[in-house]
Design an enzyme around this catalytic site. Sequence first.
Site, short mmCIF file in Angstrom:
data_model
loop_
_atom_site.label_atom_id
_atom_site.label_comp_id
_atom_site.label_asym_id
_atom_site.label_seq_id
_atom_site.Cartn_x
_atom_site.Cartn_y
_atom_site.Cartn_z
N SER A 276 0.82 -1.21 0.00
CA SER A 276 0.00 0.00 0.00
C SER A 276 0.85 1.26 0.00
O SER A 276 0.32 2.35 -0.10
CB SER A 276 -0.90 -0.01 1.24
OG SER A 276 -0.10 0.08 2.40
N CYS A 277 2.18 1.11 0.13
CA CYS A 277 2.99 2.32 0.29
C CYS A 277 3.91 2.64 -0.89
O CYS A 277 3.78 3.70 -1.49
CB CYS A 277 3.80 2.22 1.58
SG CYS A 277 2.76 2.38 3.03
#
Length: 444
Positions: A276-277
């Site tokens: 997600s990053c």
Amino acid sequence: MQVTVVGSGYVGTTLAACLADAGHDVTAVDIDSDVVAAINDGHAAIHEPGLDDLLAEHVGDRLRATTEYESVPDADVTFLAIGTPSNDDGSIDLGGLTAAAEMTGEALAGAGDVASSPNPDDRHLVVVKSTITPPGVAQVREALLAGAGDAADRVELATNPEFLREGSAVDDFQHPDKLVFGTESEWATEALESLYEPLVAATDSDVPVIRTDPETAVMIKYANNAFLAAKISLVNDLGNICKQFGIDAYEVMDAIGLDDRIGAKFLRSGVGWGGSCFPKDVDAIRAAARKAGYEPALLDAAVAVNDGQPERMLELLDSHVDVAGERVAVLGLAFKPGTDDIRNSRAIPIIEGLQARGAEVVGYDPVATDNMRERFTDIAYADSAAAALEGASATLVVTDWDEFAALDDAFDAMNDAATGDPVVIDGRRIIERRDGLTYEGLTW
Ligand code: NAD
């Protein structure tokens, strides 16, 4: 201190649990009532090692969860830990965060007077934990102050980017390599120092604290992640070159890691970064740079290399077997071990590529299967890695869960009737070469 944490995802739940563990009185707020119910029940809605233990210990005592913002006016500090997903052009969608900032402001305004705050000078600190670009800081502040109305002059925004990694979030939060405080006043810096003081005191080493302005603080977060993502892409690019020459990239990287300007960490080449990053953050800073008139050529190339790694894995597979109509096992669905998060997992393009080739895909992951089931309803899922291998003509290893290193005889159950030796394409260098198996490492 009294703390409210708005948003109870990976970051918010970890933050809330760790701050309660450090002795603060914490209220976790989330709009999702299932998330709130899970926390009040003493377990997190997400899988994160050690987090449930902390929740079980502190819920009902120093920690509670709610769907309401009513704890905000009484808090010394309110954190915003809301998701900042990508728009189609790679820029971040600040909609959820600005909505939460506005609601936080409204909660303060609704209190009539921030005088109910225990702050001696009636000021309230709102701290952005979410990852936002430097131009995003003004947007969030605007939403907060708009919500706060008459109370706006006593509300201050700060940024305190979070560097924790999923899979080791609790440990990372409790043992940070740095703390970054982006504030506009000495008062705000001191509030953050007081908040983190018990946490820092509990660590063995001195934790460097970077005290800067809110925009520089969030840029530190982007520079950090962009650097790491680009480092892996460089290692993968070099690894692909090694593979072309029949050279083991790991031997090469072990050697260059001895140069202390390079460092020994983050030199494992493979199927690339996800989660997600890294993808979101690299896309967001590229989009923000472009909007500001700068072309980030190296970061563009880092993304291109990363996007190409799953296809390279599939091409290696193609060079050994036509998988049309064959059972193919995909080991590892989470974007990395230790998490159930499948956002931008490399398993997604791998499964899509296998489906395009007409393979019968069977996926296995120790904890991420349920999440992937929502993404791909039309593949099979096995209950164990050994069960996934049964009858498979090929196996692609996408996530380096430790258990995949100990599969041993389970490979004997693969199918070698149609295609000769069963094929294993290892994207993470976790499987041992063995007789009776056609083994290919992605960069070795
Ligand atoms: P997430 O999507 O897991 O969680 C966000 C939570 O916010 C959800 O539970 C959602 O229901 C809740 N929410 C949304 N709108 C709300 C509102 N108005 N009021 C209250 N709750 C609301 O997100 P995450 O992974 O925890 O990430 C949060 C931020 O932290 C992002 O900016 C992310 O980039 C950043 N970050 C994430 C990580 C990570 O490893 N996940 C690490 C560092 C930084």
